[in-house]
Design an enzyme around this catalytic site. Sequence first.
Site, PDB file in Angstrom:
ATOM      1  N   CYS A  65      31.835  40.992  39.097  1.00  8.45           N
ATOM      2  CA  CYS A  65      33.122  40.811  39.077  1.00  8.45           C
ATOM      3  C   CYS A  65      34.013  41.899  39.991  1.00  8.45           C
ATOM      4  CB  CYS A  65      33.310  40.643  37.629  1.00  8.45           C
ATOM      5  SG  CYS A  65      35.330  40.266  37.569  1.00  8.45           S
ATOM      6  N   LEU A  66      34.741  41.598  40.586  1.00  8.96           N
ATOM      7  CA  LEU A  66      35.687  42.670  41.309  1.00  8.96           C
ATOM      8  C   LEU A  66      36.373  43.545  40.427  1.00  8.96           C
ATOM      9  CD1 LEU A  66      36.956  40.772  44.575  1.00  8.96           C
ATOM     10  CD2 LEU A  66      35.345  42.601  44.497  1.00  8.96           C
ATOM     11  N   HIS A 105      33.138  31.066  36.609  1.00  9.82           N
ATOM     12  CA  HIS A 105      33.596  32.622  36.318  1.00  9.82           C
ATOM     13  C   HIS A 105      35.008  32.940  36.442  1.00  9.82           C
ATOM     14  CE1 HIS A 105      32.817  37.174  37.114  1.00  9.82           C
ATOM     15  NE2 HIS A 105      33.950  36.857  37.672  1.00  9.82           N
ATOM     16  N   GLU A 106      35.734  31.872  37.602  1.00 14.14           N
ATOM     17  CA  GLU A 106      37.028  32.315  37.693  1.00 14.14           C
ATOM     18  C   GLU A 106      37.970  31.389  36.694  1.00 14.14           C
ATOM     19  OE1 GLU A 106      37.691  34.584  39.608  1.00 14.14           O
ATOM     20  OE2 GLU A 106      35.723  34.696  40.869  1.00 14.14           O
ATOM     21  N   HIS A 125      38.403  33.827  34.160  1.00  9.83           N
ATOM     22  CA  HIS A 125      39.579  34.526  34.125  1.00  9.83           C
ATOM     23  C   HIS A 125      41.035  33.931  33.773  1.00  9.83           C
ATOM     24  CE1 HIS A 125      38.055  38.279  35.978  1.00  9.83           C
ATOM     25  NE2 HIS A 125      37.440  37.707  37.036  1.00  9.83           N
ATOM     26  N   GLY A 127      35.052  35.143  45.047  1.00  6.31           N
ATOM     27  CA  GLY A 127      35.838  34.612  44.388  1.00  6.31           C
ATOM     28  C   GLY A 127      36.856  35.759  43.627  1.00  6.31           C
TER      29      GLY A 127
END
Length: 176
Positions: free
Chosen positions: A95-96, A137-138, A141, A45
């Site tokens: 998370c990236l 999660h996204e 963001h 994601g």
Amino acid sequence: MKLTIVEYPNKKLKEKSKKIEKFDEELHKLLDAMYPIMMNTNGIGLAAIQVSHTKQILILNIPDENDEQSIENLLEIINPVITSKSGTTTYQEGCLSVPTFYEDIVRAESLSLNYQDRDGNTKTLEANGLLSIAIQHEVDHLNGILFIDKLSYSRRKKFEKEYKKMLKERKNSKKT
Ligand code: Y12
Ligand code: CO
């Protein structure tokens, strides 16, 4: 379009993303550029804010039952609104934008989502399991919230210490 992943503690990650009004070539170019960066970094994601674009855009590619990702399963989600949530589930998230750190986070088990696709068509989606977790999660963001913001005070302090150490080690390994 050259994109790079913004990493914590960059303040950009705290910004609130703006609604997409134009479903034009510029949007399509950004979506097209987000996909390879997510895949090349083993992500499932990615939100646009993670590549410095404060826009309500996220992409998801949830692995199938053989743990493989394919472009057929790519979801492009614009202007998402979670309209209902139910149940709770715990999953070890990563998370990236927060490399090397994983932590158990409690979220809703299932949800309903309204969103638009890349052409502005209105869609609804019912999600549970990993897809539901990834959407939450996204969407966080897009509101400037990271999964580490959900940690207890003591766990957050431990994270800050470990993360600082990781950044220092990474910096030193680049010197040599
Ligand atoms: C469940 C939990 C969290 C999400 C949000 C999406 N998260 C990711 O896609 C995380 C990817 C990730 C990939 C990593 O690998 C590389 O960077 C090569 C990674 O590795 C390191 O940090 C070293 C960490 C996270 C969806 C569903
Ligand atoms: Co993330």
